[in-house]
Design an enzyme around this catalytic site. Structure first.
Site, PDB file in Angstrom:
ATOM      1  N   HIS A  61       0.812  -1.211   0.000  1.00  0.00           N
ATOM      2  CA  HIS A  61       0.000   0.000   0.000  1.00  0.00           C
ATOM      3  C   HIS A  61       0.855   1.275   0.000  1.00  0.00           C
ATOM      4  CE1 HIS A  61      -3.987   1.804   1.709  1.00  0.00           C
ATOM      5  NE2 HIS A  61      -3.360   2.686   0.950  1.00  0.00           N
ATOM      6  N   HIS A  63       1.291   5.282  -2.167  1.00  0.00           N
ATOM      7  CA  HIS A  63       0.790   6.249  -3.150  1.00  0.00           C
ATOM      8  C   HIS A  63       2.002   6.971  -3.742  1.00  0.00           C
ATOM      9  CE1 HIS A  63      -3.487   5.978  -1.797  1.00  0.00           C
ATOM     10  NE2 HIS A  63      -2.918   5.661  -0.643  1.00  0.00           N
ATOM     11  N   ARG A  65       1.718   8.824  -6.593  1.00  0.00           N
ATOM     12  CA  ARG A  65       1.198  10.070  -7.212  1.00  0.00           C
ATOM     13  C   ARG A  65       1.604  10.251  -8.672  1.00  0.00           C
ATOM     14  NH1 ARG A  65      -2.129  10.274  -3.016  1.00  0.00           N
ATOM     15  NH2 ARG A  65      -1.214  11.027  -1.078  1.00  0.00           N
ATOM     16  N   ASN A  95      -5.153   5.824  -7.275  1.00  0.00           N
ATOM     17  CA  ASN A  95      -5.756   7.166  -7.257  1.00  0.00           C
ATOM     18  C   ASN A  95      -4.796   8.220  -7.804  1.00  0.00           C
ATOM     19  OD1 ASN A  95      -4.142   6.943  -4.947  1.00  0.00           O
ATOM     20  ND2 ASN A  95      -5.385   8.352  -3.749  1.00  0.00           N
ATOM     21  N   ASP A 153      -8.908   2.691  -3.477  1.00  0.00           N
ATOM     22  CA  ASP A 153      -8.355   3.393  -2.309  1.00  0.00           C
ATOM     23  C   ASP A 153      -8.195   4.894  -2.528  1.00  0.00           C
ATOM     24  OD1 ASP A 153      -7.267   3.488   0.373  1.00  0.00           O
ATOM     25  OD2 ASP A 153      -5.362   3.948  -0.567  1.00  0.00           O
ATOM     26  N   ASN A 278      -6.529   8.897   7.144  1.00  0.00           N
ATOM     27  CA  ASN A 278      -7.784   8.124   7.078  1.00  0.00           C
ATOM     28  C   ASN A 278      -7.484   6.640   6.914  1.00  0.00           C
ATOM     29  OD1 ASN A 278      -9.237  10.471   7.201  1.00  0.00           O
ATOM     30  ND2 ASN A 278      -9.665  10.559   5.004  1.00  0.00           N
ATOM     31  N   ASP A 305       0.922   2.621   3.695  1.00  0.00           N
ATOM     32  CA  ASP A 305       0.028   3.656   3.170  1.00  0.00           C
ATOM     33  C   ASP A 305       0.799   4.968   2.983  1.00  0.00           C
ATOM     34  OD1 ASP A 305      -2.189   4.963   2.226  1.00  0.00           O
ATOM     35  OD2 ASP A 305      -3.304   4.954   4.115  1.00  0.00           O
TER      36      ASP A 305
HETATM   37 ZN   LIG Z   1      -7.109   4.276   2.252  1.00  0.00          ZN
HETATM   38 ZN   LIG Z   2      -4.000   4.636   0.876  1.00  0.00          ZN
END
Ligand SMILES: [Zn+2]
Ligand SMILES: [Zn+2]
Length: 427
Positions: A61, A63, A65, A95, A153, A278, A305
């Site tokens: 997990h 990100h 970007r 995302n 996500d 979150n 995350d």
């Molecule tokens: Zn999440």
């Molecule tokens: Zn995430």
């Protein structure tokens, strides 16, 4: 063929149930031998005396970007951050802009990561078109393009019918469906619902927002036989629900973010928006329940995350973007739990490497002979500070920025090549 000999390290490999002082011989991109006192005159020696040697970490997990918001991070800076934290494989969330809801974006991520050759960056595809939660994306096409899991996500998938269809497909495809479980009709606020939100007068999100979606998704997983992976677990009732469904044979796995294991909602009082994430940091009793679930095996793995944001996006608590960077701080935080005897060193390596690799069904998380030579060498005692000089991220949003940490990666090897080396470490 290039030969590397890692000598004299304390080797921890849960996949082989191996722990002790061993040498590791790497030939080309594979581990060829793990034994005591290997002699190989042609090999380049890496002196790991006094260090711990383990299979490279796997993070389900992150990100990065990229494409779309590369001012926060990109595949190169994210990869450098990953290997500096000991991770040799990461799964990046869809995302992005455009999102990974079409094969071209997945292929872009894979080819950029291949060209860089730093870290193995694997794309997760979106479950729904545009991550809007209205229509399933073409999951088969995303799988063919190299996606290793599916998730929306950043947002939860709220539509139960689409979740059921995705889980049905998952059982045919053999890939996990991951969900950010927080009912967004309940989880609208900035921080955990509790004393801190009351005292500060800040909007909040209660743990039941998580519990409700975890219960729904576990139910659908049991009914369909699809593999559900619950992302960043934070609530004790969610833990109990997952335990309940695992006992009944549901194919459910879950991850926890190291920050939820060490911080509580009170961190917001000192770190402000850097502690906004979150699902939110919760109460001490919640943290304790997560530690218990880590110990009893209900929680399958640790995932960072890693969520970089620029400082202008981390202003006032109420408006700030949620998320923290975490790739370089995961090891020191997990080592703290080893030092406090919450888990053993072998448990830690299992949670950060062997288990996440198994959840994905990929060949990683092991240094048995003939496996790909992804190796991390770390010093559990080395003290350092995460700051401009030591961080590889483009962002600095973590409560641990400028804080002293204990435990540091000194060398990371990806497919037989040294991809990270701490300044003082000789290779
Ligand atoms: Zn999440
Ligand atoms: Zn995430």
């Amino acid at each position: 063929m290039l030969k590397l000999l890692i000598k004299g390290g304390y080797v921890v490999d849960p996949s082989a149930d191996l722990e002790g002082k061993y040498d590791i011989l790497i030939e080309g991109d594979k581990v060829s031998k793990v034994a005591k006192d290997i002699f190989e005159p042609e090999a380049k020696i890496i002196d790991a005396e006094g260090y711990i040697v383990a299979p490279g970490f796997v993070d389900l997990h992150v990100h990065f970007r990229d494409p779309g918001q590369t001012y926060k991070e990109d595949i190169e800076s994210g990869s450098r951050c990953a290997v500096a934290g000991g991770f040799t494989t990461v799964v990046c969330m869809p995302n992005t802009n455009p999102p990974v809801d079409r094969p071209q974006v997945a292929r872009y991520i894979l080819s950029k990561s291949d060209c860089l050759g730093i870290c193995n960056v694997l794309p997760a595809g979106a479950i729904t078109e545009g991550r809007k939660g209205e229509k399933l994306a073409d999951l088969w096409a995303l799988k063919r393009a190299g996606c290793v899991a599916f998730t929306d996500d950043g947002s939860p998938l709220m539509n139960s019918n689409l979740m059921r269809m995705a889980l049905e497909l998952s059982s045919q495809m053999g890939l996990p469906i991951m969900n950010h479980c927080e009912d967004d009709t309940l989880a609208k606020g900035a921080i955990n619902e509790g004393e801190v939100s009351a005292v500060l007068g800040i909007s909040s999100r209660p743990p039941e927002a998580e519990d409700i979606l975890v219960a729904r998704d576990c139910t659908l997983s049991l009914q369909t036989g699809g593999h559900l992976h619950v992302q960043h677990l934070s609530s004790p009732l969610s833990v109990d629900i997952i335990r309940f469904f695992k006992d009944r044979g549901a194919k459910v796995t879950c991850e926890v973010n190291p920050y939820h294991l060490v911080f509580t909602e009170k961190e917001v009082l000192s770190s402000g928006s850097y502690a906004k994430v979150n699902p939110p940091l919760r109460k001490e009793k919640d943290r304790k329940a997560l530690l218990e679930a880590l110990r009893d095996g209900t929680i399958d793995c640790v995932a960072t995350d890693h969520a970089p944001h620029a400082d202008f996006e981390k202003g006032l608590l109420e408006e700030a973007m949620p998320g923290m960077i975490g790739l370089q701080t995961a090891l020191p935080l997990m080592l703290k739990l080893v030092e406090e005897e919450v888990i053993t060193l072998k448990d830690m390596v299992c949670l950060m490497s062997t288990k996440p690799a198994r959840i994905l069904g990929i060949e990683a998380g092991s240094i048995k002979p003939s496996s790909t030579a992804d190796v991390v060498i770390f010093d559990p005692k080395k003290e350092w500070t995460l700051c401009e000089e030591t961080s590889f991220s483009k962002s600095k949003n973590t409560p641990l920025w400028n804080k002293k940490l204990k435990g540091k990666v000194v060398c990371t090897i990806r497919a037989g090549r040294v991809v990270f080396r701490d300044g003082s470490f000789q290779v």
